[in-house]
Design an enzyme around this catalytic site. Structure first.
Site, PDB file in Angstrom:
ATOM      1  N   ASP A  44       0.830  -1.224  -0.115  1.00 37.81           N
ATOM      2  CA  ASP A  44      -0.362  -0.063   0.254  1.00 37.81           C
ATOM      3  C   ASP A  44       0.752   1.189  -0.059  1.00 37.81           C
ATOM      4  O   ASP A  44       0.406   2.248   0.159  1.00 37.81           O
ATOM      5  CB  ASP A  44      -1.150  -0.006   1.018  1.00 37.81           C
ATOM      6  CG  ASP A  44      -0.403   0.071   2.501  1.00 37.81           C
ATOM      7  OD1 ASP A  44       0.827  -0.069   2.432  1.00 37.81           O
ATOM      8  OD2 ASP A  44      -0.994   0.462   3.521  1.00 37.81           O
ATOM      9  N   GLU A  46       3.240   2.107   2.140  1.00 33.02           N
ATOM     10  CA  GLU A  46       4.092   2.454   3.282  1.00 33.02           C
ATOM     11  C   GLU A  46       5.571   2.033   3.398  1.00 33.02           C
ATOM     12  O   GLU A  46       5.718   1.030   2.843  1.00 33.02           O
ATOM     13  CB  GLU A  46       3.117   1.592   4.630  1.00 33.02           C
ATOM     14  CG  GLU A  46       2.008   2.202   5.131  1.00 33.02           C
ATOM     15  CD  GLU A  46       1.242   1.336   6.299  1.00 33.02           C
ATOM     16  OE1 GLU A  46       2.017   0.703   6.917  1.00 33.02           O
ATOM     17  OE2 GLU A  46       0.128   1.696   6.715  1.00 33.02           O
ATOM     18  N   HIS A 137      17.477  26.981  -0.529  1.00 34.84           N
ATOM     19  CA  HIS A 137      16.966  27.979  -1.551  1.00 34.84           C
ATOM     20  C   HIS A 137      16.783  29.438  -0.850  1.00 34.84           C
ATOM     21  O   HIS A 137      16.844  30.400  -1.548  1.00 34.84           O
ATOM     22  CB  HIS A 137      15.531  27.548  -1.851  1.00 34.84           C
ATOM     23  CG  HIS A 137      14.706  28.542  -3.046  1.00 34.84           C
ATOM     24  ND1 HIS A 137      15.154  28.554  -4.212  1.00 34.84           N
ATOM     25  CD2 HIS A 137      13.708  29.195  -2.675  1.00 34.84           C
ATOM     26  CE1 HIS A 137      14.312  29.330  -4.645  1.00 34.84           C
ATOM     27  NE2 HIS A 137      13.492  29.766  -3.879  1.00 34.84           N
ATOM     28  N   ASP A 179      17.414  36.336 -11.634  1.00 32.81           N
ATOM     29  CA  ASP A 179      16.522  37.341 -10.995  1.00 32.81           C
ATOM     30  C   ASP A 179      17.161  38.153 -10.116  1.00 32.81           C
ATOM     31  O   ASP A 179      18.280  37.846  -9.439  1.00 32.81           O
ATOM     32  CB  ASP A 179      15.279  36.609 -10.542  1.00 32.81           C
ATOM     33  CG  ASP A 179      15.799  35.537  -9.704  1.00 32.81           C
ATOM     34  OD1 ASP A 179      16.606  35.648  -8.921  1.00 32.81           O
ATOM     35  OD2 ASP A 179      15.180  34.485  -9.878  1.00 32.81           O
ATOM     36  N   LYS A 202      13.116  39.640 -14.211  1.00 30.84           N
ATOM     37  CA  LYS A 202      12.100  39.105 -15.054  1.00 30.84           C
ATOM     38  C   LYS A 202      10.945  39.244 -14.244  1.00 30.84           C
ATOM     39  O   LYS A 202      10.879  39.652 -12.833  1.00 30.84           O
ATOM     40  CB  LYS A 202      12.156  37.475 -15.025  1.00 30.84           C
ATOM     41  CG  LYS A 202      12.245  36.930 -13.294  1.00 30.84           C
ATOM     42  CD  LYS A 202      12.568  35.505 -13.564  1.00 30.84           C
ATOM     43  CE  LYS A 202      12.659  34.843 -12.134  1.00 30.84           C
ATOM     44  NZ  LYS A 202      12.887  33.370 -12.209  1.00 30.84           N
ATOM     45  N   THR A 233      11.908  23.479 -14.334  1.00 29.50           N
ATOM     46  CA  THR A 233      11.451  23.096 -15.726  1.00 29.50           C
ATOM     47  C   THR A 233      12.072  23.632 -16.938  1.00 29.50           C
ATOM     48  O   THR A 233      12.053  23.535 -17.934  1.00 29.50           O
ATOM     49  CB  THR A 233       9.874  23.347 -15.953  1.00 29.50           C
ATOM     50  OG1 THR A 233       9.840  25.004 -15.854  1.00 29.50           O
ATOM     51  CG2 THR A 233       9.054  22.688 -15.026  1.00 29.50           C
ATOM     52  N   ALA A 234      13.222  24.535 -16.436  1.00 30.83           N
ATOM     53  CA  ALA A 234      14.110  25.007 -17.086  1.00 30.83           C
ATOM     54  C   ALA A 234      13.509  26.358 -18.150  1.00 30.83           C
ATOM     55  O   ALA A 234      14.385  26.755 -19.131  1.00 30.83           O
ATOM     56  CB  ALA A 234      15.150  24.042 -17.841  1.00 30.83           C
TER      57      ALA A 234
END
Length: 335
Positions: A44, A46, A137, A179, A202, A233-234
């Site tokens: 299942d 687990e 991050h 950015d 951006k 996702t580039a």
């Protein structure tokens, strides 16, 4: 005071090649291997963990990035920590090369979670007493923990690779932040290699879509190196490369700490104007990533092995922030 026991390494299923590489690097100093265990799933879904060696009183290091599938890998980490705590391990350090959920570090809108804080609480409750990671991050995530957090940086590794790859052409290099939020990270690498800095500003209309990009700085005639902590996702990365070439750059390369590479990322990078995308192995590269002609993967095992030994010995980890410290460890690895 350093423990009299040997450090012991154990891994889940998230990135076994990296765990094995770290263990091999540490055998240079001691005859260490990975602790034998099984991390399996019931029908299942687990997760079940069984440790086959005695870990009572041992200094344990769990090597497990919480990459895709993030929830499964996070649960493996939590259950391994619980198994070790209940087996009377002396100390449990979670070595999380890629810390998932880090993008949810604040409430950007009403009625949204701060999932990075939730994950921090879960790790502590599971028995983790220290965290070792790379390129969070958001730096403030360290403050979500009430236990020590050592955040390593990929920039010293990138600096070594750049000096090798662009030998004789360093005066043409321009470091680019994709950015405004990533300027501090890009500036750090630019200082290491004594290169100027530019920014791609951006503006998003909605998540995942880039409405407009503006280059801040003169990139004419420069070999541009885009620096960021992750590539998902580039889409933004490939668009930024196009904009830089339109503004006069001669080449565009990218140095990204964590190659998440979701969905169409590999296809986009392969068909993009970028000459190369350089990532680390904090996330185990998939087959398409490993076979992509313009993607290179740099090893992180030397720096993690060094950090684990320093933590075990009670020595400083901050020495690993310096490029010069890693030169010997990476000799012959970056070509």
């Amino acid at each position: 005071m350093p423990t009299t026991m040997e450090p012991k390494l154990i891994t889940g299923n998230a990135n076994k090649p990296l765990a094995q590489a770290i263990a091999r690097r540490m055998t240079i100093h001691r005859n260490l291997g990975l602790v034998e265990a099984r991390v399996e799933r019931f029908n299942d879904g687990e997760i079940f963990v069984e440790v086959f060696e005695n870990v009572r009183g041992e200094d344990m290091f769990i090597i497990q990035p919480t990459s895709n599938p993030a929830n499964d890998n996070l649960m493996e980490l939590l259950i391994m920590a619980d198994a070790l705590r209940r087996s009377s391990a002396k100390r449990i350090t979670a070595v999380i090369p890629y810390f998932g959920y880090a993008r949810q570090d604040r409430r950007a809108k009403a009625r949204t979670p701060i999932s990075a804080k939730l994950v921090a609480n879960m790790l502590v409750e599971a028995g983790v007493e220290r965290v070792l990671t790379m390129d969070l991050h958001a730096a403030q995530i360290q403050g979500f923990f009430d236990i020590p957090v050592d955040n390593l940086y990929a920039s010293p590794i990138f600096a070594l690779d750049i000096k090798e790859q662009f030998k004789g052409n360093m005066e043409d290099i321009m470091v680019v932040s994709p950015d405004v939020g990533g300027v501090a990270r890009a500036r750090e690498l630019a200082k290491r290699i004594n290169a100027p800095l530019s920014i791609v500003d951006k503006r998003r209309e909605k998540p995942g879509e880039v409405a407009e990009m503006t280059v801040i700085g003169d990139v004419t005639g420069k070999k541009c190196l885009i620096v960021d902590d992750m590539c998902d996702t580039a889409g933004t990365l490939c668009k930024a490369a196009e904009v830089l070439l339109e503004h006069g750059a001669t080449e565009v390369h990218a140095y990204i700490s964590h190659g998440v590479m979701s969905g169409p990322a590999v296809e986009r990078v392969t068909n993009s104007v970028m000459k190369s995308l350089v990532i680390t192995d904090t996330i185990q590269p998939t087959g398409p990533v490993a076979n992509a002609p313009n993607i290179r993967v740099l090893p992180t095992a030397p720096v993690f092995a060094h950090a684990i030994m320093n933590i075990w010995n009670g020595a400083s980890v901050s020495s690993l922030f310096e490029t010069e410290t890693l030169e010997g460890a990476y000799e012959g690895l970056l070509k």
